[in-house]
Design a protein around this motif. Sequence first.
Motif, PDB file in Angstrom:
ATOM      1  N   TYR A  94      21.881 -19.535 -17.757  1.00  0.00           N
ATOM      2  CA  TYR A  94      21.954 -19.848 -16.335  1.00  0.00           C
ATOM      3  C   TYR A  94      23.371 -20.018 -15.791  1.00  0.00           C
ATOM      4  O   TYR A  94      23.596 -19.797 -14.605  1.00  0.00           O
ATOM      5  N   MET A  95      24.305 -20.411 -16.634  1.00  0.00           N
ATOM      6  CA  MET A  95      25.661 -20.606 -16.130  1.00  0.00           C
ATOM      7  C   MET A  95      26.543 -19.391 -16.383  1.00  0.00           C
ATOM      8  O   MET A  95      27.338 -19.011 -15.544  1.00  0.00           O
ATOM      9  N   LEU A  96      26.394 -18.797 -17.571  1.00  0.00           N
ATOM     10  CA  LEU A  96      27.228 -17.639 -17.911  1.00  0.00           C
ATOM     11  C   LEU A  96      26.498 -16.310 -17.721  1.00  0.00           C
ATOM     12  O   LEU A  96      27.105 -15.261 -17.880  1.00  0.00           O
ATOM     13  N   ALA A  97      25.197 -16.390 -17.416  1.00  0.00           N
ATOM     14  CA  ALA A  97      24.365 -15.199 -17.203  1.00  0.00           C
ATOM     15  C   ALA A  97      24.437 -14.229 -18.383  1.00  0.00           C
ATOM     16  O   ALA A  97      24.511 -13.019 -18.227  1.00  0.00           O
ATOM     17  N   ARG A  98      24.420 -14.783 -19.583  1.00  0.00           N
ATOM     18  CA  ARG A  98      24.442 -13.985 -20.797  1.00  0.00           C
ATOM     19  C   ARG A  98      23.073 -14.066 -21.466  1.00  0.00           C
ATOM     20  O   ARG A  98      22.354 -15.035 -21.299  1.00  0.00           O
ATOM     21  N   PRO A  99      22.756 -13.062 -22.275  1.00  0.00           N
ATOM     22  CA  PRO A  99      21.519 -13.177 -23.049  1.00  0.00           C
ATOM     23  C   PRO A  99      21.692 -14.264 -24.124  1.00  0.00           C
ATOM     24  O   PRO A  99      22.798 -14.488 -24.615  1.00  0.00           O
ATOM     25  N   VAL A 100      20.628 -14.912 -24.463  1.00  0.00           N
ATOM     26  CA  VAL A 100      20.684 -15.952 -25.483  1.00  0.00           C
ATOM     27  C   VAL A 100      20.633 -15.284 -26.851  1.00  0.00           C
ATOM     28  O   VAL A 100      19.652 -14.623 -27.185  1.00  0.00           O
ATOM     29  N   VAL A 101      21.717 -15.450 -27.608  1.00  0.00           N
ATOM     30  CA  VAL A 101      21.824 -14.876 -28.941  1.00  0.00           C
ATOM     31  C   VAL A 101      22.172 -16.005 -29.906  1.00  0.00           C
ATOM     32  O   VAL A 101      23.117 -16.762 -29.657  1.00  0.00           O
ATOM     33  N   ILE A 102      21.400 -16.124 -30.964  1.00  0.00           N
ATOM     34  CA  ILE A 102      21.670 -17.142 -31.973  1.00  0.00           C
ATOM     35  C   ILE A 102      22.777 -16.605 -32.884  1.00  0.00           C
ATOM     36  O   ILE A 102      22.587 -15.615 -33.597  1.00  0.00           O
ATOM     37  N   THR A 103      23.923 -17.255 -32.845  1.00  0.00           N
ATOM     38  CA  THR A 103      25.085 -16.808 -33.607  1.00  0.00           C
ATOM     39  C   THR A 103      25.351 -17.739 -34.782  1.00  0.00           C
ATOM     40  O   THR A 103      24.848 -18.862 -34.834  1.00  0.00           O
ATOM     41  N   LYS A 104      26.186 -17.289 -35.715  1.00  0.00           N
ATOM     42  CA  LYS A 104      26.565 -18.133 -36.857  1.00  0.00           C
ATOM     43  C   LYS A 104      27.269 -19.410 -36.401  1.00  0.00           C
ATOM     44  O   LYS A 104      26.980 -20.481 -36.930  1.00  0.00           O
ATOM     45  N   PRO A 105      28.200 -19.325 -35.426  1.00  0.00           N
ATOM     46  CA  PRO A 105      28.813 -20.574 -34.965  1.00  0.00           C
ATOM     47  C   PRO A 105      27.804 -21.554 -34.367  1.00  0.00           C
ATOM     48  O   PRO A 105      27.930 -22.765 -34.555  1.00  0.00           O
ATOM     49  N   LEU A 106      26.790 -21.059 -33.669  1.00  0.00           N
ATOM     50  CA  LEU A 106      25.754 -21.938 -33.118  1.00  0.00           C
ATOM     51  C   LEU A 106      24.962 -22.602 -34.244  1.00  0.00           C
ATOM     52  O   LEU A 106      24.699 -23.802 -34.205  1.00  0.00           O
ATOM     53  N   VAL A 107      24.604 -21.829 -35.254  1.00  0.00           N
ATOM     54  CA  VAL A 107      23.865 -22.383 -36.395  1.00  0.00           C
ATOM     55  C   VAL A 107      24.719 -23.435 -37.097  1.00  0.00           C
ATOM     56  O   VAL A 107      24.242 -24.529 -37.422  1.00  0.00           O
TER      57      VAL A 107
END
Length: 196
Positions: A94-107
Amino acid sequence: MGILKALVPAVLMNIYVVTLNQLYDVEIDKVNKPDLPLASGDFSRGTGIAIALISSLTLPFLRWKGHPFLAPFSMMILMGLVYQLLFFIHIQKYMLARPVVITKPLVFATAFMCVLSFANGLLKDVPDVDGDRKFDIQTLSVIVGRERVICHSILAFILWLRAKTVDLSSNASTLSFYMFIWKVHYVEYLLIHFVR
């Protein structure tokens, strides 16, 4: 405007969680934290319930403070997983208007926050031992003692400090860290007998 859409719910969730905690622990807080609004009498119980908004959640099975690992586990789920992932999804979508992708840094960040939240859940009761003991609340700090909880926390902190020095591109460095983990492991075995 997008930042407010994330900040306002976060503040409201935090107010709800803190208020619910104070409603359950008002008598204990009169001993441990007498300056809190409900414990000091600045706010009435009715005001606390109104702030929490949901008075029907004051069911005994939700009182996890007396279960040494349920309280930290609930903090890990809420603060490590729910907050972390929902904020990430909200900001990405909603803020960056990007698709939600689960990345290694997020994990990694989520795993780190889970460990940190669980540790926070274990350590939050260290200053509360007097009131918890008085009201027969069996927190980990009451069961094993403040000293043991703090001692184990110090070992975990030393491990974290050492982890910051690891060169992941060097086999020698990662092996050295792995062996250091075993040293901390055995120090823990040794110290547990002497900490009272």
